[in-house]
Scaffold this motif. Structure first.
Motif, PDB file in Angstrom:
ATOM      1  N   GLU A  14       0.791  -1.182  -0.045  1.00  0.00           N
ATOM      2  CA  GLU A  14       0.018  -0.115  -0.112  1.00  0.00           C
ATOM      3  C   GLU A  14       0.804   1.199   0.077  1.00  0.00           C
ATOM      4  OE1 GLU A  14      -2.866   0.266   3.020  1.00  0.00           O
ATOM      5  OE2 GLU A  14      -4.142  -1.509   2.287  1.00  0.00           O
ATOM      6  N   ASN A  15       2.195   1.037   0.516  1.00  0.00           N
ATOM      7  CA  ASN A  15       2.928   2.300   0.657  1.00  0.00           C
ATOM      8  C   ASN A  15       4.202   1.936   0.050  1.00  0.00           C
ATOM      9  OD1 ASN A  15       4.320   4.467   1.217  1.00  0.00           O
ATOM     10  ND2 ASN A  15       4.596   4.211   3.544  1.00  0.00           N
ATOM     11  N   PRO A  16       4.050   2.286  -1.635  1.00  0.00           N
ATOM     12  CA  PRO A  16       5.148   1.898  -2.619  1.00  0.00           C
ATOM     13  C   PRO A  16       6.351   2.792  -2.118  1.00  0.00           C
ATOM     14  CG  PRO A  16       3.434   2.782  -3.604  1.00  0.00           C
ATOM     15  CD  PRO A  16       2.936   2.676  -2.490  1.00  0.00           C
ATOM     16  N   ASP A  17       6.304   3.906  -1.614  1.00  0.00           N
ATOM     17  CA  ASP A  17       7.364   4.959  -1.335  1.00  0.00           C
ATOM     18  C   ASP A  17       8.476   4.439  -0.266  1.00  0.00           C
ATOM     19  OD1 ASP A  17       6.509   6.746  -3.275  1.00  0.00           O
ATOM     20  OD2 ASP A  17       5.236   7.817  -1.910  1.00  0.00           O
ATOM     21  N   ALA A  18       7.960   3.607   0.665  1.00  0.00           N
ATOM     22  CA  ALA A  18       8.633   2.931   1.474  1.00  0.00           C
ATOM     23  C   ALA A  18       9.450   1.602   1.259  1.00  0.00           C
ATOM     24  CB  ALA A  18       7.900   2.446   2.878  1.00  0.00           C
ATOM     25  N   VAL A  19       9.207   1.211   0.043  1.00  0.00           N
ATOM     26  CA  VAL A  19      10.119  -0.032  -0.453  1.00  0.00           C
ATOM     27  C   VAL A  19      11.435   0.305  -0.685  1.00  0.00           C
ATOM     28  CG1 VAL A  19      10.403  -1.680  -2.345  1.00  0.00           C
ATOM     29  CG2 VAL A  19       8.102  -0.983  -1.591  1.00  0.00           C
ATOM     30  N   ASN A  20      12.410  -0.310  -0.127  1.00  0.00           N
ATOM     31  CA  ASN A  20      13.921  -0.157  -0.239  1.00  0.00           C
ATOM     32  C   ASN A  20      14.468  -1.140  -0.481  1.00  0.00           C
ATOM     33  OD1 ASN A  20      16.353   1.147  -0.322  1.00  0.00           O
ATOM     34  ND2 ASN A  20      16.638   1.657   1.823  1.00  0.00           N
ATOM     35  N   VAL A  21      15.490  -1.251  -1.494  1.00  0.00           N
ATOM     36  CA  VAL A  21      16.415  -2.714  -1.687  1.00  0.00           C
ATOM     37  C   VAL A  21      17.783  -2.430  -1.479  1.00  0.00           C
ATOM     38  CG1 VAL A  21      16.740  -4.510  -3.520  1.00  0.00           C
ATOM     39  CG2 VAL A  21      14.434  -3.696  -3.223  1.00  0.00           C
ATOM     40  N   THR A  22      18.563  -2.895  -0.954  1.00  0.00           N
ATOM     41  CA  THR A  22      19.975  -2.795  -0.788  1.00  0.00           C
ATOM     42  C   THR A  22      20.365  -4.118  -1.283  1.00  0.00           C
ATOM     43  OG1 THR A  22      20.023  -3.421   1.589  1.00  0.00           O
ATOM     44  CG2 THR A  22      19.830  -1.245   1.166  1.00  0.00           C
ATOM     45  N   VAL A  23      21.781  -4.070  -1.907  1.00  0.00           N
ATOM     46  CA  VAL A  23      22.492  -5.185  -2.463  1.00  0.00           C
ATOM     47  C   VAL A  23      23.859  -5.327  -1.843  1.00  0.00           C
ATOM     48  CG1 VAL A  23      23.084  -6.239  -4.552  1.00  0.00           C
ATOM     49  CG2 VAL A  23      21.236  -4.548  -4.564  1.00  0.00           C
ATOM     50  N   ASP A  24      24.019  -6.641  -1.378  1.00  0.00           N
ATOM     51  CA  ASP A  24      25.263  -6.707  -0.683  1.00  0.00           C
ATOM     52  C   ASP A  24      26.410  -7.402  -1.977  1.00  0.00           C
ATOM     53  OD1 ASP A  24      24.567  -6.225   1.688  1.00  0.00           O
ATOM     54  OD2 ASP A  24      24.227  -8.128   2.388  1.00  0.00           O
ATOM     55  N   GLU A  25      27.371  -7.107  -1.556  1.00  0.00           N
ATOM     56  CA  GLU A  25      28.539  -7.554  -2.722  1.00  0.00           C
ATOM     57  C   GLU A  25      28.296  -9.384  -2.538  1.00  0.00           C
ATOM     58  OE1 GLU A  25      30.495  -5.966  -4.839  1.00  0.00           O
ATOM     59  OE2 GLU A  25      29.395  -4.327  -4.039  1.00  0.00           O
ATOM     60  N   LYS A  26      28.998  -9.912  -3.744  1.00  0.00           N
ATOM     61  CA  LYS A  26      28.754 -11.369  -3.984  1.00  0.00           C
ATOM     62  C   LYS A  26      29.832 -11.873  -2.344  1.00  0.00           C
ATOM     63  CE  LYS A  26      28.445 -11.871  -8.683  1.00  0.00           C
ATOM     64  NZ  LYS A  26      28.885 -12.575  -9.962  1.00  0.00           N
ATOM     65  N   ASN A  27      29.297 -12.878  -2.056  1.00  0.00           N
ATOM     66  CA  ASN A  27      29.976 -13.716  -0.850  1.00  0.00           C
ATOM     67  C   ASN A  27      31.105 -14.884  -1.375  1.00  0.00           C
ATOM     68  OD1 ASN A  27      28.252 -15.699  -1.542  1.00  0.00           O
ATOM     69  ND2 ASN A  27      27.085 -15.620   0.224  1.00  0.00           N
ATOM     70  N   ASP A  28      31.276 -15.613  -0.636  1.00  0.00           N
ATOM     71  CA  ASP A  28      32.583 -16.462  -0.963  1.00  0.00           C
ATOM     72  C   ASP A  28      31.845 -17.558  -1.853  1.00  0.00           C
ATOM     73  OD1 ASP A  28      34.034 -15.185   0.773  1.00  0.00           O
ATOM     74  OD2 ASP A  28      33.869 -16.736   2.664  1.00  0.00           O
ATOM     75  N   GLU A  29      30.686 -17.680  -1.861  1.00  0.00           N
ATOM     76  CA  GLU A  29      29.812 -18.774  -2.644  1.00  0.00           C
ATOM     77  C   GLU A  29      29.465 -18.090  -3.959  1.00  0.00           C
ATOM     78  OE1 GLU A  29      26.813 -20.016  -0.253  1.00  0.00           O
ATOM     79  OE2 GLU A  29      28.211 -21.122   1.171  1.00  0.00           O
ATOM     80  N   GLY A  30      29.623 -16.836  -4.267  1.00  0.00           N
ATOM     81  CA  GLY A  30      29.443 -16.363  -5.553  1.00  0.00           C
ATOM     82  C   GLY A  30      27.918 -15.817  -5.454  1.00  0.00           C
ATOM     83  N   ILE A  31      27.084 -15.672  -4.207  1.00  0.00           N
ATOM     84  CA  ILE A  31      25.789 -15.410  -4.324  1.00  0.00           C
ATOM     85  C   ILE A  31      25.552 -13.779  -3.855  1.00  0.00           C
ATOM     86  CG2 ILE A  31      23.711 -15.753  -2.994  1.00  0.00           C
ATOM     87  CD1 ILE A  31      24.579 -18.625  -2.564  1.00  0.00           C
ATOM     88  N   THR A  32      24.827 -13.181  -4.417  1.00  0.00           N
ATOM     89  CA  THR A  32      24.528 -11.690  -4.253  1.00  0.00           C
ATOM     90  C   THR A  32      23.156 -11.816  -3.312  1.00  0.00           C
ATOM     91  OG1 THR A  32      25.356 -11.116  -6.377  1.00  0.00           O
ATOM     92  CG2 THR A  32      24.040  -9.362  -5.310  1.00  0.00           C
ATOM     93  N   VAL A  33      23.314 -11.122  -2.180  1.00  0.00           N
ATOM     94  CA  VAL A  33      22.030 -10.896  -1.450  1.00  0.00           C
ATOM     95  C   VAL A  33      21.501  -9.678  -1.375  1.00  0.00           C
ATOM     96  CG1 VAL A  33      21.380 -11.054   1.129  1.00  0.00           C
ATOM     97  CG2 VAL A  33      23.156 -12.591   0.341  1.00  0.00           C
ATOM     98  N   TYR A  34      20.078  -9.723  -1.934  1.00  0.00           N
ATOM     99  CA  TYR A  34      19.339  -8.445  -1.955  1.00  0.00           C
ATOM    100  C   TYR A  34      18.517  -8.284  -0.594  1.00  0.00           C
ATOM    101  CZ  TYR A  34      20.363  -8.453  -6.793  1.00  0.00           C
ATOM    102  OH  TYR A  34      21.087  -8.344  -7.857  1.00  0.00           O
ATOM    103  N   HIS A  35      18.551  -7.269   0.072  1.00  0.00           N
ATOM    104  CA  HIS A  35      17.625  -7.028   1.324  1.00  0.00           C
ATOM    105  C   HIS A  35      16.551  -6.264   1.136  1.00  0.00           C
ATOM    106  CE1 HIS A  35      20.587  -8.790   4.157  1.00  0.00           C
ATOM    107  NE2 HIS A  35      21.911  -8.193   3.169  1.00  0.00           N
ATOM    108  N   LEU A  36      15.227  -6.518   1.245  1.00  0.00           N
ATOM    109  CA  LEU A  36      14.166  -5.928   1.050  1.00  0.00           C
ATOM    110  C   LEU A  36      13.718  -5.354   2.251  1.00  0.00           C
ATOM    111  CD1 LEU A  36      11.969  -5.106  -0.844  1.00  0.00           C
ATOM    112  CD2 LEU A  36      10.913  -7.584  -0.303  1.00  0.00           C
ATOM    113  N   HIS A  37      13.494  -4.014   2.212  1.00  0.00           N
ATOM    114  CA  HIS A  37      12.883  -3.444   3.310  1.00  0.00           C
ATOM    115  C   HIS A  37      11.545  -2.691   2.792  1.00  0.00           C
ATOM    116  CE1 HIS A  37      16.880  -3.462   5.455  1.00  0.00           C
ATOM    117  NE2 HIS A  37      17.357  -3.079   4.274  1.00  0.00           N
ATOM    118  N   VAL A  38      10.369  -2.882   3.654  1.00  0.00           N
ATOM    119  CA  VAL A  38       9.317  -2.374   3.232  1.00  0.00           C
ATOM    120  C   VAL A  38       8.521  -1.791   4.799  1.00  0.00           C
ATOM    121  CG1 VAL A  38       8.513  -3.997   1.452  1.00  0.00           C
ATOM    122  CG2 VAL A  38       7.851  -4.552   3.918  1.00  0.00           C
ATOM    123  N   ALA A  39       7.474  -0.899   4.485  1.00  0.00           N
ATOM    124  CA  ALA A  39       6.784  -0.412   5.873  1.00  0.00           C
ATOM    125  C   ALA A  39       6.484  -1.599   6.652  1.00  0.00           C
ATOM    126  CB  ALA A  39       5.506   0.636   5.171  1.00  0.00           C
TER     127      ALA A  39
END
Length: 77
Positions: A14-39
Protein backbone atom coordinates in the motif's frame (compact mmCIF):
# COMPACT_ATOMS: atom_id res chain seq x y z
CA UNK A 1 17.72 -7.38 -10.78
CA UNK A 2 17.21 -4.68 -8.19
CA UNK A 3 14.69 -2.94 -10.44
CA UNK A 4 12.76 -6.19 -10.96
CA UNK A 5 12.49 -6.84 -7.23
CA UNK A 6 11.41 -3.25 -6.59
CA UNK A 7 8.75 -3.41 -9.31
CA UNK A 8 7.32 -6.69 -8.01
CA UNK A 9 7.10 -5.50 -4.42
CA UNK A 10 5.74 -2.03 -5.21
CA UNK A 11 2.79 -3.73 -6.89
CA UNK A 12 1.96 -5.60 -3.68
CA UNK A 13 2.20 -2.94 -0.99
CA UNK A 14 0.00 0.00 0.00
CA UNK A 15 2.96 2.31 0.62
CA UNK A 16 5.27 1.90 -2.41
CA UNK A 17 7.42 4.87 -1.38
CA UNK A 18 8.68 2.89 1.64
CA UNK A 19 10.08 0.06 -0.50
CA UNK A 20 13.86 -0.01 -0.35
CA UNK A 21 16.24 -2.63 -1.76
CA UNK A 22 19.90 -2.82 -0.78
CA UNK A 23 22.42 -5.12 -2.45
CA UNK A 24 25.41 -6.80 -0.81
CA UNK A 25 28.53 -7.77 -2.70
CA UNK A 26 28.95 -11.39 -3.75
CA UNK A 27 29.95 -13.65 -0.88
CA UNK A 28 32.45 -16.54 -0.94
CA UNK A 29 29.95 -18.78 -2.74
CA UNK A 30 29.25 -16.19 -5.45
CA UNK A 31 25.76 -15.35 -4.14
CA UNK A 32 24.51 -11.77 -4.22
CA UNK A 33 22.13 -10.96 -1.35
CA UNK A 34 19.26 -8.51 -1.88
CA UNK A 35 17.77 -7.02 1.29
CA UNK A 36 14.17 -5.89 0.96
CA UNK A 37 12.81 -3.26 3.35
CA UNK A 38 9.11 -2.33 3.41
CA UNK A 39 6.83 -0.42 5.77
CA UNK A 40 5.86 -2.42 8.84
CA UNK A 41 2.18 -2.31 7.85
CA UNK A 42 3.02 -3.90 4.48
CA UNK A 43 5.13 -6.73 5.88
CA UNK A 44 2.20 -9.16 5.88
CA UNK A 45 1.40 -8.37 2.27
CA UNK A 46 4.95 -9.19 1.19
CA UNK A 47 5.26 -12.37 3.24
CA UNK A 48 1.74 -13.70 2.63
CA UNK A 49 0.00 -16.61 4.31
CA UNK A 50 2.52 -19.20 5.41
CA UNK A 51 5.16 -17.31 3.40
CA UNK A 52 3.68 -18.13 0.01
CA UNK A 53 4.14 -14.69 -1.54
CA UNK A 54 7.70 -14.40 -0.20
CA UNK A 55 8.48 -17.83 -1.63
CA UNK A 56 7.02 -16.83 -5.01
CA UNK A 57 9.08 -13.61 -5.06
CA UNK A 58 12.23 -15.60 -4.33
CA UNK A 59 11.44 -18.12 -7.09
CA UNK A 60 10.87 -15.39 -9.68
CA UNK A 61 14.06 -13.60 -8.69
CA UNK A 62 16.15 -16.79 -8.76
CA UNK A 63 14.75 -17.65 -12.18
CA UNK A 64 15.59 -14.20 -13.54
CA UNK A 65 19.09 -14.43 -12.06
CA UNK A 66 19.63 -17.86 -13.61
CA UNK A 67 19.03 -16.35 -17.05
CA UNK A 68 21.97 -14.02 -16.36
CA UNK A 69 24.15 -16.78 -14.88
CA UNK A 70 23.94 -15.23 -11.40
CA UNK A 71 23.13 -16.64 -7.99
CA UNK A 72 21.02 -14.48 -5.72
CA UNK A 73 19.23 -14.62 -2.40
CA UNK A 74 16.35 -12.37 -1.29
CA UNK A 75 16.10 -11.45 2.40
CA UNK A 76 13.01 -9.65 3.71
CA UNK A 77 14.11 -7.40 6.58
Amino acid sequence: MKELLTAIVKGLVENPDAVNVTVDEKNDEGITVYHLHVAEDDMGRVIGRQGRIAKAIRIVMRSAAARNDEKIQVEID
